[in-house]
Motif scaffolding. Sequence first.
Motif, PDB file in Angstrom:
ATOM      1  N   MET A  43     -17.872   2.399   1.562  1.00 10.41           N
ATOM      2  CA  MET A  43     -16.478   2.836   1.470  1.00 10.41           C
ATOM      3  C   MET A  43     -15.699   2.313   2.675  1.00 10.41           C
ATOM      4  O   MET A  43     -14.609   1.756   2.533  1.00 10.41           O
ATOM      5  CB  MET A  43     -16.433   4.369   1.404  1.00 10.41           C
ATOM      6  CG  MET A  43     -15.074   4.989   1.225  1.00 10.41           C
ATOM      7  SD  MET A  43     -14.144   5.252   2.744  1.00 10.41           S
ATOM      8  CE  MET A  43     -15.016   6.613   3.491  1.00 10.41           C
ATOM      9  N   SER A  95      -4.192   5.297   3.478  1.00 11.08           N
ATOM     10  CA  SER A  95      -3.761   4.296   2.506  1.00 11.08           C
ATOM     11  C   SER A  95      -4.199   4.675   1.091  1.00 11.08           C
ATOM     12  O   SER A  95      -5.298   5.197   0.891  1.00 11.08           O
ATOM     13  CB  SER A  95      -4.374   2.963   2.915  1.00 11.08           C
ATOM     14  OG  SER A  95      -4.667   2.191   1.794  1.00 11.08           O
ATOM     15  N   GLY A  96      -3.332   4.409   0.109  1.00 11.90           N
ATOM     16  CA  GLY A  96      -3.651   4.724  -1.277  1.00 11.90           C
ATOM     17  C   GLY A  96      -4.884   3.988  -1.767  1.00 11.90           C
ATOM     18  O   GLY A  96      -5.681   4.525  -2.529  1.00 11.90           O
ATOM     19  N   ARG A  97      -5.031   2.740  -1.317  1.00 17.83           N
ATOM     20  CA  ARG A  97      -6.227   1.987  -1.713  1.00 17.83           C
ATOM     21  C   ARG A  97      -7.461   2.606  -1.082  1.00 17.83           C
ATOM     22  O   ARG A  97      -8.532   2.684  -1.698  1.00 17.83           O
ATOM     23  CB  ARG A  97      -6.105   0.525  -1.256  1.00 17.83           C
ATOM     24  CG  ARG A  97      -5.020  -0.218  -2.006  1.00 17.83           C
ATOM     25  CD  ARG A  97      -4.712  -1.561  -1.379  1.00 17.83           C
ATOM     26  NE  ARG A  97      -3.427  -2.033  -1.876  1.00 17.83           N
ATOM     27  CZ  ARG A  97      -3.287  -2.736  -3.000  1.00 17.83           C
ATOM     28  NH1 ARG A  97      -4.344  -3.065  -3.702  1.00 17.83           N
ATOM     29  NH2 ARG A  97      -2.104  -3.098  -3.408  1.00 17.83           N
ATOM     30  N   HIS A  98      -7.343   3.037   0.168  1.00 18.63           N
ATOM     31  CA  HIS A  98      -8.480   3.668   0.838  1.00 18.63           C
ATOM     32  C   HIS A  98      -8.832   4.995   0.179  1.00 18.63           C
ATOM     33  O   HIS A  98      -9.987   5.310  -0.028  1.00 18.63           O
ATOM     34  CB  HIS A  98      -8.168   3.898   2.313  1.00 18.63           C
ATOM     35  CG  HIS A  98      -8.024   2.628   3.099  1.00 18.63           C
ATOM     36  ND1 HIS A  98      -7.834   2.606   4.441  1.00 18.63           N
ATOM     37  CD2 HIS A  98      -8.046   1.341   2.702  1.00 18.63           C
ATOM     38  CE1 HIS A  98      -7.744   1.360   4.858  1.00 18.63           C
ATOM     39  NE2 HIS A  98      -7.868   0.573   3.821  1.00 18.63           N
ATOM     40  N   TRP A  99      -7.789   5.770  -0.125  1.00 16.19           N
ATOM     41  CA  TRP A  99      -8.037   7.079  -0.737  1.00 16.19           C
ATOM     42  C   TRP A  99      -8.802   6.927  -2.039  1.00 16.19           C
ATOM     43  O   TRP A  99      -9.660   7.743  -2.380  1.00 16.19           O
ATOM     44  CB  TRP A  99      -6.721   7.801  -1.042  1.00 16.19           C
ATOM     45  CG  TRP A  99      -6.104   8.565   0.079  1.00 16.19           C
ATOM     46  CD1 TRP A  99      -4.821   8.450   0.512  1.00 16.19           C
ATOM     47  CD2 TRP A  99      -6.686   9.607   0.878  1.00 16.19           C
ATOM     48  NE1 TRP A  99      -4.583   9.331   1.535  1.00 16.19           N
ATOM     49  CE2 TRP A  99      -5.704  10.052   1.780  1.00 16.19           C
ATOM     50  CE3 TRP A  99      -7.961  10.193   0.922  1.00 16.19           C
ATOM     51  CZ2 TRP A  99      -5.941  11.053   2.711  1.00 16.19           C
ATOM     52  CZ3 TRP A  99      -8.183  11.196   1.851  1.00 16.19           C
ATOM     53  CH2 TRP A  99      -7.183  11.606   2.733  1.00 16.19           C
ATOM     54  N   TYR A 100      -8.474   5.891  -2.795  1.00 14.18           N
ATOM     55  CA  TYR A 100      -9.126   5.700  -4.096  1.00 14.18           C
ATOM     56  C   TYR A 100     -10.627   5.520  -3.904  1.00 14.18           C
ATOM     57  O   TYR A 100     -11.444   6.187  -4.547  1.00 14.18           O
ATOM     58  CB  TYR A 100      -8.487   4.486  -4.782  1.00 14.18           C
ATOM     59  CG  TYR A 100      -8.990   4.199  -6.171  1.00 14.18           C
ATOM     60  CD1 TYR A 100      -9.324   5.233  -7.044  1.00 14.18           C
ATOM     61  CD2 TYR A 100      -9.106   2.892  -6.621  1.00 14.18           C
ATOM     62  CE1 TYR A 100      -9.767   4.962  -8.316  1.00 14.18           C
ATOM     63  CE2 TYR A 100      -9.545   2.616  -7.890  1.00 14.18           C
ATOM     64  CZ  TYR A 100      -9.888   3.657  -8.743  1.00 14.18           C
ATOM     65  OH  TYR A 100     -10.324   3.375  -9.994  1.00 14.18           O
ATOM     66  N   ARG A 101     -10.999   4.613  -2.969  1.00  8.99           N
ATOM     67  CA  ARG A 101     -12.428   4.404  -2.721  1.00  8.99           C
ATOM     68  C   ARG A 101     -13.059   5.649  -2.095  1.00  8.99           C
ATOM     69  O   ARG A 101     -14.182   6.026  -2.414  1.00  8.99           O
ATOM     70  CB  ARG A 101     -12.639   3.224  -1.775  1.00  8.99           C
ATOM     71  CG  ARG A 101     -12.223   1.912  -2.369  1.00  8.99           C
ATOM     72  CD  ARG A 101     -12.827   0.761  -1.591  1.00  8.99           C
ATOM     73  NE  ARG A 101     -12.308  -0.498  -2.079  1.00  8.99           N
ATOM     74  CZ  ARG A 101     -11.233  -1.095  -1.566  1.00  8.99           C
ATOM     75  NH1 ARG A 101     -10.614  -0.564  -0.535  1.00  8.99           N
ATOM     76  NH2 ARG A 101     -10.784  -2.220  -2.077  1.00  8.99           N
ATOM     77  N   TYR A 102     -12.283   6.271  -1.209  1.00  7.64           N
ATOM     78  CA  TYR A 102     -12.787   7.459  -0.511  1.00  7.64           C
ATOM     79  C   TYR A 102     -13.149   8.551  -1.517  1.00  7.64           C
ATOM     80  O   TYR A 102     -14.213   9.151  -1.454  1.00  7.64           O
ATOM     81  CB  TYR A 102     -11.703   7.939   0.444  1.00  7.64           C
ATOM     82  CG  TYR A 102     -11.996   9.218   1.187  1.00  7.64           C
ATOM     83  CD1 TYR A 102     -12.627   9.182   2.421  1.00  7.64           C
ATOM     84  CD2 TYR A 102     -11.628  10.452   0.674  1.00  7.64           C
ATOM     85  CE1 TYR A 102     -12.893  10.337   3.115  1.00  7.64           C
ATOM     86  CE2 TYR A 102     -11.887  11.608   1.356  1.00  7.64           C
ATOM     87  CZ  TYR A 102     -12.516  11.560   2.576  1.00  7.64           C
ATOM     88  OH  TYR A 102     -12.781  12.716   3.255  1.00  7.64           O
ATOM     89  N   ASN A 142     -12.888  -0.850   2.770  1.00 10.46           N
ATOM     90  CA  ASN A 142     -11.558  -0.476   3.243  1.00 10.46           C
ATOM     91  C   ASN A 142     -11.176  -1.226   4.508  1.00 10.46           C
ATOM     92  O   ASN A 142     -10.108  -0.981   5.063  1.00 10.46           O
ATOM     93  CB  ASN A 142     -11.497   1.028   3.526  1.00 10.46           C
ATOM     94  CG  ASN A 142     -11.428   1.834   2.251  1.00 10.46           C
ATOM     95  OD1 ASN A 142     -11.158   1.282   1.192  1.00 10.46           O
ATOM     96  ND2 ASN A 142     -11.665   3.116   2.353  1.00 10.46           N
ATOM     97  N   ASP A 192       0.836  -1.192   0.000  1.00  8.48           N
ATOM     98  CA  ASP A 192       0.000   0.000   0.000  1.00  8.48           C
ATOM     99  C   ASP A 192       0.871   1.243   0.000  1.00  8.48           C
ATOM    100  O   ASP A 192       2.050   1.179   0.345  1.00  8.48           O
ATOM    101  CB  ASP A 192      -0.884  -0.002   1.254  1.00  8.48           C
ATOM    102  CG  ASP A 192      -2.250   0.594   0.963  1.00  8.48           C
ATOM    103  OD1 ASP A 192      -2.334   1.407   0.028  1.00  8.48           O
ATOM    104  OD2 ASP A 192      -3.190   0.246   1.664  1.00  8.48           O
ATOM    105  N   THR A 193       0.289   2.360  -0.419  1.00  8.60           N
ATOM    106  CA  THR A 193       0.978   3.646  -0.297  1.00  8.60           C
ATOM    107  C   THR A 193       0.249   4.447   0.776  1.00  8.60           C
ATOM    108  O   THR A 193      -0.939   4.242   1.003  1.00  8.60           O
ATOM    109  CB  THR A 193       0.935   4.440  -1.608  1.00  8.60           C
ATOM    110  OG1 THR A 193      -0.423   4.616  -1.970  1.00  8.60           O
ATOM    111  CG2 THR A 193       1.661   3.706  -2.708  1.00  8.60           C
ATOM    112  N   HIS A 194       0.965   5.353   1.402  1.00  5.97           N
ATOM    113  CA  HIS A 194       0.358   6.180   2.443  1.00  5.97           C
ATOM    114  C   HIS A 194       0.788   7.618   2.215  1.00  5.97           C
ATOM    115  O   HIS A 194       1.985   7.897   2.176  1.00  5.97           O
ATOM    116  CB  HIS A 194       0.793   5.725   3.832  1.00  5.97           C
ATOM    117  CG  HIS A 194       0.487   4.282   4.088  1.00  5.97           C
ATOM    118  ND1 HIS A 194      -0.684   3.859   4.643  1.00  5.97           N
ATOM    119  CD2 HIS A 194       1.200   3.173   3.824  1.00  5.97           C
ATOM    120  CE1 HIS A 194      -0.684   2.549   4.722  1.00  5.97           C
ATOM    121  NE2 HIS A 194       0.441   2.102   4.234  1.00  5.97           N
TER     122      HIS A 194
END
Lengths: 194, 543
Positions: free
Chosen positions: A129, B274-281, A133, A43-45
């Motif tokens: 969402m 998280s990049g994956r979270h941001w995408y869905r967000y 997640n 993952d990226t942060h």
Amino acid sequence: MASVQYQTESGAKVFGMLAEFANPHTLSEGAKKVRDAGYRKWDTHAPFPVHEMEESMGIVGKAIAPMMFVIGCAAICGAGGGYLMQYLINVDYSIIVQGKPTYQAWEPFIPVTFELGILFTAFGSLLSMLAFNGLPRHHHPLFNSDNFLRCTDDAFFISIEAADGKFDPDQTRRLLEEAGATNVELVEDPEGNA
Amino acid sequence: MSEINPDQINAERLAGLRRSAVRSPADPALGDGSLNDDPGKQAPLVLNNRSFHDITEIVAGYSEKAPGFWWFHALGFAATVASIAQIMILYLIITGVGVWGLNNQVDWAWDITNFVFWIGIGHAGTLISAILCLLKQQWRTAVNRAAEAMTIFAVICAGIFPGIHVGRVWFAWMLFPIPNYNYIWPNFRSPLLWDVFAVSTYATVSLLFWYMGMIPDFATFRDRAHLRLRQNKSRFVELRLPVPLPLPTIRLPWRGDLIRAYIFGFLSLGWRMSGRHWYRYEKAYLILAGISTPLVLSVHSIVSFDFATSVVPGWHTTIFPPYFVAGAVFGGFAMVLLLMIPLRALLPNFADLLTLRHLENMAKILLVTGMMVGFAYSMEFFIAWYSGSQFESDAFLYNRATPIWLNPRGAPYWWAYYAMITCNVISPQIFWFKKMRRSPMAIWIVGFFVTIGMWFERFVIIVTSIHRAFLPGEWGMFFPTPVDILTFVGSCGIFLTLFLLFVRFFPIFPISEIKNIIPGASPHDYHDDHHDHDEAHAAEGAH
């Protein structure tokens, strides 16, 4: 996926590797390298949604399609349920207004149908969402790193989980350093339930 | 080009060589540096070259540092006024709606005026957030969080009035789709019931939208508190008096950051950027913005149906839905400006995030929406004449526009009508002058007038329409009692109390969104980016 369990010298289970990047650009380039190396559990942060990060991570479409489906279902349930509620209530107890047929005259039911459709879509968007997640969650092994807490301020990270089949302490570290990471560290998972 | 290349500034800043030093130019036409009129150059959205960390420090600082004494005084005043509303509501409930000035002819007056006034103010928040988000107007980040908060608080104030004006409040549950004692269900063909669904949906969706935007910012607050705890920099809570008296301070046995870490840890739901979270967000946020836009338009349209579907002259018009929506946007922006301009002066570094350009944009919106309501006012007269209906023309030509001292058929409430026209149509016209659009004081004064004018607009629609309906025999007047007046004043206190608490404890600016619009946020801002452009150059044959 049968993955090797890694442990630190103190015996704690390894959650994964955390690498810091200097800015959104190096993060984005680093993400492309990790993506091309074939990792899956990573993952990226970043403190904000970095532009086109989904492309750099190679998750375009895949990550959101099920979420969109759930939101669409919520919208249909809200609007359909809203209409059905008014219809059934008018079957159960008919109030005659302006001499019109009690439940066949559907036009005045539209505002409430619309509002309930919106209401369910809104709940569907936020809750799906969060659910997709994996949130809310009480803790995450990454929070054990003091350095990681700066990612809500101004730091950029890539994390690769030890549970990933391709994870190898030396090779993964080399990959991240070649991608431009400045500060690579192993993150422990004392509870061991990653 | 004689100027420094922006890329160079950016590179120096990222290397730590340049932090905040680029002062605004001495040219007074540029104001604080955000007022360039060159359409080829985008005005800076954040002044003084703030870095990501600076933005975190500024916004989190409002919540973490002790506020100035002005805050305690303002909160004390607002809470006192709010308690007046609570006393008045209690008095109303134990006595009955007779404590208001309502009578047989004027049975909706200040209660519904206040309801429509507050719900109108509540529209700007979602408008700024949703519509400006869909239109990709990046300047919305300066005000969207505060405007969304204002929406929630205004809807709370709005919700009070229909709840208490039903008289026997303990029967308010009959508004919901539950069969009552006689197994009678509510009437779904009534706009009043649509209103229940519209307003409660609007309150809920606005709350979700506000909360969803704040999740990443709560995570920022949480992590800052955690870091201080881990580094042992955290202090114990000290209770200080808001007045400088020589009394000992009381120290509580908790660390303030522990409380913050718990509360914000709970509210941030474990968000880890998280990049994956941001995408869905981002996609989910876009959907929320997309559905909130028709919602905003529908809610005030439905509020206007309360009037438009009746046959009372002055209410029975098809222009009401767009007219109410435009008025809501107008009044809401005025309230945003009324609240944000004092904060801009009181809070440190606030002016870096809310620039003169932002204020100028909002002044232009006030001008446009002010003319839209002005157009609606004139259209009402045109239709009153064009319809040929004697009752319609009487309602507008005589009962609104002709003062009673000019003609005995004229309006006893002429002063309300002219107050409305002066505040809503005439006062925003000063924004044709650039100097006025760029003066916070002038904007604040106009915002104040518009807020008054919008209250009078609802008063004019409601009271002047029904106090003289069809038969002269049933004509009457409405005079507010002290309870009417104090309940409205008190509702302003409730609104202000909630807003002051928000300013003190919550992220007033969307931290992550502001970081996303400053230079250096996009990977394309970094020009060592050869890889991405290789293919493009190859295609052009430039290589």
